[in-house]
Design a protein around this motif. Structure first.
Motif, PDB file in Angstrom:
ATOM      1  N   LYS A   1       0.750  -1.215  -0.068  1.00  0.00           N
ATOM      2  CA  LYS A   1      -0.169   0.176   0.015  1.00  0.00           C
ATOM      3  C   LYS A   1       0.945   1.559   0.120  1.00  0.00           C
ATOM      4  CE  LYS A   1      -4.017  -2.348   2.386  1.00  0.00           C
ATOM      5  NZ  LYS A   1      -4.662  -2.734   3.547  1.00  0.00           N
ATOM      6  N   LEU A   2       2.118   1.343   0.432  1.00  0.00           N
ATOM      7  CA  LEU A   2       2.952   2.278   0.497  1.00  0.00           C
ATOM      8  C   LEU A   2       4.237   1.657  -0.501  1.00  0.00           C
ATOM      9  CD1 LEU A   2       3.015   3.732   3.883  1.00  0.00           C
ATOM     10  CD2 LEU A   2       2.187   4.983   1.911  1.00  0.00           C
ATOM     11  N   ALA A   3       4.387   2.111  -1.735  1.00  0.00           N
ATOM     12  CA  ALA A   3       5.554   1.701  -2.581  1.00  0.00           C
ATOM     13  C   ALA A   3       6.940   2.303  -2.144  1.00  0.00           C
ATOM     14  CB  ALA A   3       4.945   1.716  -3.966  1.00  0.00           C
ATOM     15  N   PRO A   4       7.922   1.644  -2.548  1.00  0.00           N
ATOM     16  CA  PRO A   4       9.190   2.323  -2.736  1.00  0.00           C
ATOM     17  C   PRO A   4       9.120   3.794  -3.378  1.00  0.00           C
ATOM     18  CG  PRO A   4       9.457  -0.007  -3.285  1.00  0.00           C
ATOM     19  CD  PRO A   4       7.810   0.506  -3.321  1.00  0.00           C
ATOM     20  N   SER A   5      10.116   4.499  -2.655  1.00  0.00           N
ATOM     21  CA  SER A   5      10.095   5.994  -3.343  1.00  0.00           C
ATOM     22  C   SER A   5       9.139   6.893  -2.932  1.00  0.00           C
ATOM     23  CB  SER A   5      10.501   6.058  -4.823  1.00  0.00           C
ATOM     24  OG  SER A   5      11.480   5.357  -4.914  1.00  0.00           O
ATOM     25  N   ILE A   6       7.758   6.539  -2.391  1.00  0.00           N
ATOM     26  CA  ILE A   6       6.883   7.328  -1.905  1.00  0.00           C
ATOM     27  C   ILE A   6       7.263   8.320  -0.947  1.00  0.00           C
ATOM     28  CG2 ILE A   6       4.747   7.483  -0.802  1.00  0.00           C
ATOM     29  CD1 ILE A   6       4.100   6.666  -3.809  1.00  0.00           C
ATOM     30  N   LYS A   7       6.789   9.629  -0.953  1.00  0.00           N
ATOM     31  CA  LYS A   7       6.925  10.577  -0.054  1.00  0.00           C
ATOM     32  C   LYS A   7       6.202  10.622   1.113  1.00  0.00           C
ATOM     33  CE  LYS A   7       8.192  15.461   0.817  1.00  0.00           C
ATOM     34  NZ  LYS A   7       8.251  16.855   0.314  1.00  0.00           N
ATOM     35  N   LEU A   8       6.712  10.480   2.460  1.00  0.00           N
ATOM     36  CA  LEU A   8       5.615  10.238   3.626  1.00  0.00           C
ATOM     37  C   LEU A   8       5.430  11.737   3.894  1.00  0.00           C
ATOM     38  CD1 LEU A   8       7.401   7.638   5.749  1.00  0.00           C
ATOM     39  CD2 LEU A   8       5.175   7.524   4.417  1.00  0.00           C
ATOM     40  N   PRO A   9       4.224  11.957   4.791  1.00  0.00           N
ATOM     41  CA  PRO A   9       3.875  13.348   5.116  1.00  0.00           C
ATOM     42  C   PRO A   9       5.067  13.833   6.242  1.00  0.00           C
ATOM     43  CG  PRO A   9       2.161  11.846   5.343  1.00  0.00           C
ATOM     44  CD  PRO A   9       3.156  10.792   5.026  1.00  0.00           C
ATOM     45  N   GLY A  10       4.854  15.192   6.353  1.00  0.00           N
ATOM     46  CA  GLY A  10       5.992  15.712   7.278  1.00  0.00           C
ATOM     47  C   GLY A  10       5.433  15.404   8.662  1.00  0.00           C
ATOM     48  N   SER A  11       6.232  15.402   9.568  1.00  0.00           N
ATOM     49  CA  SER A  11       6.213  15.038  11.045  1.00  0.00           C
ATOM     50  C   SER A  11       5.055  16.068  11.418  1.00  0.00           C
ATOM     51  CB  SER A  11       7.335  15.222  11.953  1.00  0.00           C
ATOM     52  OG  SER A  11       7.965  16.488  11.978  1.00  0.00           O
TER      53      SER A  11
ATOM     54  N   GLU B   1      13.694   6.637   4.320  1.00  0.00           N
ATOM     55  CA  GLU B   1      15.175   7.320   4.138  1.00  0.00           C
ATOM     56  C   GLU B   1      14.840   8.775   4.048  1.00  0.00           C
ATOM     57  OE1 GLU B   1      17.303   6.592   0.520  1.00  0.00           O
ATOM     58  OE2 GLU B   1      15.602   6.187  -0.428  1.00  0.00           O
ATOM     59  N   SER B   2      15.743   9.613   4.714  1.00  0.00           N
ATOM     60  CA  SER B   2      15.451  11.232   4.934  1.00  0.00           C
ATOM     61  C   SER B   2      16.647  11.912   4.009  1.00  0.00           C
ATOM     62  CB  SER B   2      15.404  11.704   6.404  1.00  0.00           C
ATOM     63  OG  SER B   2      15.332  12.959   6.365  1.00  0.00           O
ATOM     64  N   LEU B   3      15.765  12.597   2.958  1.00  0.00           N
ATOM     65  CA  LEU B   3      16.793  13.272   2.218  1.00  0.00           C
ATOM     66  C   LEU B   3      16.869  14.748   2.371  1.00  0.00           C
ATOM     67  CD1 LEU B   3      15.978  11.361  -1.294  1.00  0.00           C
ATOM     68  CD2 LEU B   3      17.692  11.143   0.394  1.00  0.00           C
TER      69      LEU B   3
ATOM     70  N   ILE C   1       9.906   6.342   1.404  1.00  0.00           N
ATOM     71  CA  ILE C   1       9.917   4.850   1.558  1.00  0.00           C
ATOM     72  C   ILE C   1      11.238   4.578   0.977  1.00  0.00           C
ATOM     73  CG2 ILE C   1       8.712   2.621   1.172  1.00  0.00           C
ATOM     74  CD1 ILE C   1       7.431   4.483   2.963  1.00  0.00           C
ATOM     75  N   SER C   2      11.999   3.694   1.386  1.00  0.00           N
ATOM     76  CA  SER C   2      13.168   3.080   0.977  1.00  0.00           C
ATOM     77  C   SER C   2      13.075   2.737  -0.523  1.00  0.00           C
ATOM     78  CB  SER C   2      13.885   2.243   1.846  1.00  0.00           C
ATOM     79  OG  SER C   2      15.116   1.748   1.308  1.00  0.00           O
ATOM     80  N   ASN C   3      13.799   3.285  -1.237  1.00  0.00           N
ATOM     81  CA  ASN C   3      13.934   2.944  -2.832  1.00  0.00           C
ATOM     82  C   ASN C   3      14.544   1.666  -3.056  1.00  0.00           C
ATOM     83  OD1 ASN C   3      13.608   3.815  -5.513  1.00  0.00           O
ATOM     84  ND2 ASN C   3      15.743   3.829  -5.849  1.00  0.00           N
ATOM     85  N   ASP C   4      15.330   0.984  -2.053  1.00  0.00           N
ATOM     86  CA  ASP C   4      15.870  -0.360  -2.018  1.00  0.00           C
ATOM     87  C   ASP C   4      14.834  -1.497  -1.709  1.00  0.00           C
ATOM     88  OD1 ASP C   4      18.344   0.827  -2.734  1.00  0.00           O
ATOM     89  OD2 ASP C   4      18.818   0.792  -0.697  1.00  0.00           O
ATOM     90  N   LEU C   5      13.656  -1.117  -1.207  1.00  0.00           N
ATOM     91  CA  LEU C   5      12.645  -2.296  -1.071  1.00  0.00           C
ATOM     92  C   LEU C   5      11.981  -2.898  -2.297  1.00  0.00           C
ATOM     93  CD1 LEU C   5      10.857  -0.612   2.143  1.00  0.00           C
ATOM     94  CD2 LEU C   5      12.683  -2.395   1.895  1.00  0.00           C
ATOM     95  N   PRO C   6      11.772  -4.097  -2.511  1.00  0.00           N
ATOM     96  CA  PRO C   6      11.142  -4.468  -3.782  1.00  0.00           C
ATOM     97  C   PRO C   6       9.556  -3.800  -3.697  1.00  0.00           C
ATOM     98  CG  PRO C   6      11.231  -6.161  -2.000  1.00  0.00           C
ATOM     99  CD  PRO C   6      11.941  -5.154  -1.412  1.00  0.00           C
TER     100      PRO C   6
END
Length: 498
Positions: free
Chosen positions: A39-49, A77-79, A86-91
């Motif tokens: 439901k949350l795919a790799p590289s998706i941006k999460l809401p701010g805290s 990951e935080s850029l 969401i980490s880009n390394d996850l499948p």
């Protein structure tokens, strides 16, 4: 990186303020569940805290702590100047394949893998030398055992008429009240979703490994392990008739790409993992490899034997939830116990699997050990429900962390010219690699003259005969004075070898 996700966090995340599990960990668990379900795919941006804290009506620091934990575990990951993703390394997972609600119980009555059944077993359900300092391979300090608590509860049980039935034959699957207590304990601490009929009480985790091996590995069936592995498990697999295939282990745990390659070449019956702290190297299986391994188990219908021997002792961040916490398909057999938490002599463990596997394992266990120690099982039940186990675990975790830090500091300061190691994130031992110009055999022989005992069977860690020159050196069973003494003696040994 993609734009902010439109996923409705506000309506999908439910936080229980009455739970003993911290709110930030509850938030972590649910975000991880959304990632695992696709439901949350790799590289998706999460809401701010700030935004997420307002949506969930919680303090912003709670969200920050959750994000920090997810970063530490490799899920996000935080850029800088961009945000949290969401980490880009996850499948990538196809969410359409997910048919279970994240809050529902697992009801795997039928396993997704084959195992040997024994119909004829179906029945009606009715010391070291006191002068020697020892560096072991990573065992708990029995001197820290809560003996007073154990004795008090044990006496109370044996004095009450209500518990007289504990002296009779009981359920071969284990004390019913203990299994009920374990349902609450493991669902709370390990993120499992189990019922008591999926638990078999064992005499320590080794019995669980043995029973599992007997069910899965007869007639030369293949099991995959790391190229370094827990030797007792290897012996158990071989004794059961299994053939061991080995894959590489690196800083992220066993190499699941190599597992996949083997699966494409031949039929695999099981994969054995010590996912939290790989035995012997102590490395933690990474998030992406956990997901890959579960996907491979679904695709190739093999069992994952997850030996979670020291889940409670993780020092750098909260323990990573086991593979069994996401076993929607019935592929994982989860094995654990209280030996490492309390003391080696308390042979109380558990095996968790789909119900049909547990039923068959209970029949097999009947001819090995009719039942466990019912009074001790009832004692552990009371210790769980009273919170004694949890309090003791918190206490020794702090002590073992201090011992790890001291042990590693002294190794680095005094012995870095002779050996290499990484500070373990958890567990009770350090994986130490001796420089190639030195021999453990000679070190061990010299150490004995100084009354320092180091495991002479160190070669058992070299399962694939690669000559890595590594050994597990335990710190948990030594107090701080003993650690200083042991390292000083080892330094004298190494200086004598120059």
């Amino acid at each position: 990186m993609s734009s902010p996700v439109l996923f409705p966090f506000k309506s999908n995340i439910v936080l229980d303020r009455t739970s003993q599990r911290h709110l930030y960990l509850q938030l972590c668990d649910q975000i991880i569940g959304f990632i695992k379900s696709g439901k949350l795919a790799p590289s998706i941006k999460l809401p701010g805290s700030r935004k997420l804290s307002e949506d969930l009506n919680i303090h912003r620091k709670t969200v920050v702590a959750a994000y920090e934990e997810l970063i530490a575990q490799g899920w996000i990951e935080s850029l800088p100047a961009k945000g949290t993703f969401i980490s880009n390394d996850l499948p990538i997972i196809d969410p359409k394949k997910i048919t279970h609600n994240s809050s529902s119980k697992f009801t795997n009555d039928r396993a997704a893998f084959s195992f040997d059944k024994r119909p004829h077993l179906v029945r009606e359900a009715v010391e070291k030398d006191g002068c020697t300092l020892k560096i072991d391979d990573g065992v708990p300090d029995h001197r820290l055992a809560p003996i007073d608590d154990i004795a008090r509860i044990y006496r109370a049980i044996t004095k009450k008429n209500h518990y007289q039935q504990l002296f009779a034959y009981g359920d071969v699957q284990g004390n019913t009240q203990l299994r009920q207590a374990l349902v609450l304990y493991l669902n709370e601490t390990r993120g499992l979703k189990i019922s008591e009929d999926r638990i078999l009480i064992t005499r320590g985790s080794q019995m669980g490994i043995y029973l599992t091996s007997q069910l899965l590995l007869s007639d030369k069936k293949i099991i995959i392990t790391g190229n370094t592995n827990y030797m007792t498990a290897d012996n158990t697999f071989t004794d059961a008739g299994g053939i061991i295939k080995r894959v590489a282990v690196d800083s992220m745990g066993i190499n699941t790409n190599e597992v996949e390659t083997l699966c494409k070449q031949t039929k695999i019956s099981a994969v054995y993992v010590t996912s939290h702290h790989h035995h012997p190297t102590t490395v933690t299986l990474s998030a992406e490899r956990r997901m890959h391994l579960l996907a491979l188990a679904r695709t190739y219908s093999f069992a994952i034997i997850e030996d979670d021997y020291d889940y409670d002792f993780h020092y750098n961040n909260a323990p990573i939830l086991p593979l069994a916490s996401n076993d929607y398909d019935g592929n994982v057999i989860y094995i654990g116990g209280f030996t490492k938490i309390i003391a080696p002599a308390l042979r109380i463990g558990y095996m968790i699997a789909p119900k049909d596997v547990i039923d068959e394992a209970a029949r097999l266990r009947r001819i090995i050990d009719r039942q466990g120690d019912t009074i001790l099982e009832q004692t552990i039940t009371r210790m769980l429900t009273n919170g004694d186990v949890q309090r003791h675990s918190t206490k020794v975790l702090k002590i073992y962390r201090q011992r790890r830090d001291l042990f590693c500091t002294l190794l680095r300061e005094k012995l870095s010219n002779y050996l290499d190691f990484e500070i373990p994130k958890g567990g009770m031992a350090v994986w130490v690699r001796l420089r190639k110009e030195y021999s453990w055999d000679l070190v061990i022989t010299k150490a004995a003259t100084l009354k320092l005992h180091i495991n002479p069977e160190w070669k058992r860690y070299d399962n694939d005969t690669s000559g890595h020159n590594g050994i597990r050196m335990g710190f948990a069973s030594l107090n701080q004075e003993e650690i200083v003494d042991a390292i000083d003696r080892l330094l004298l040994v190494m200086k004598s070898l120059k």
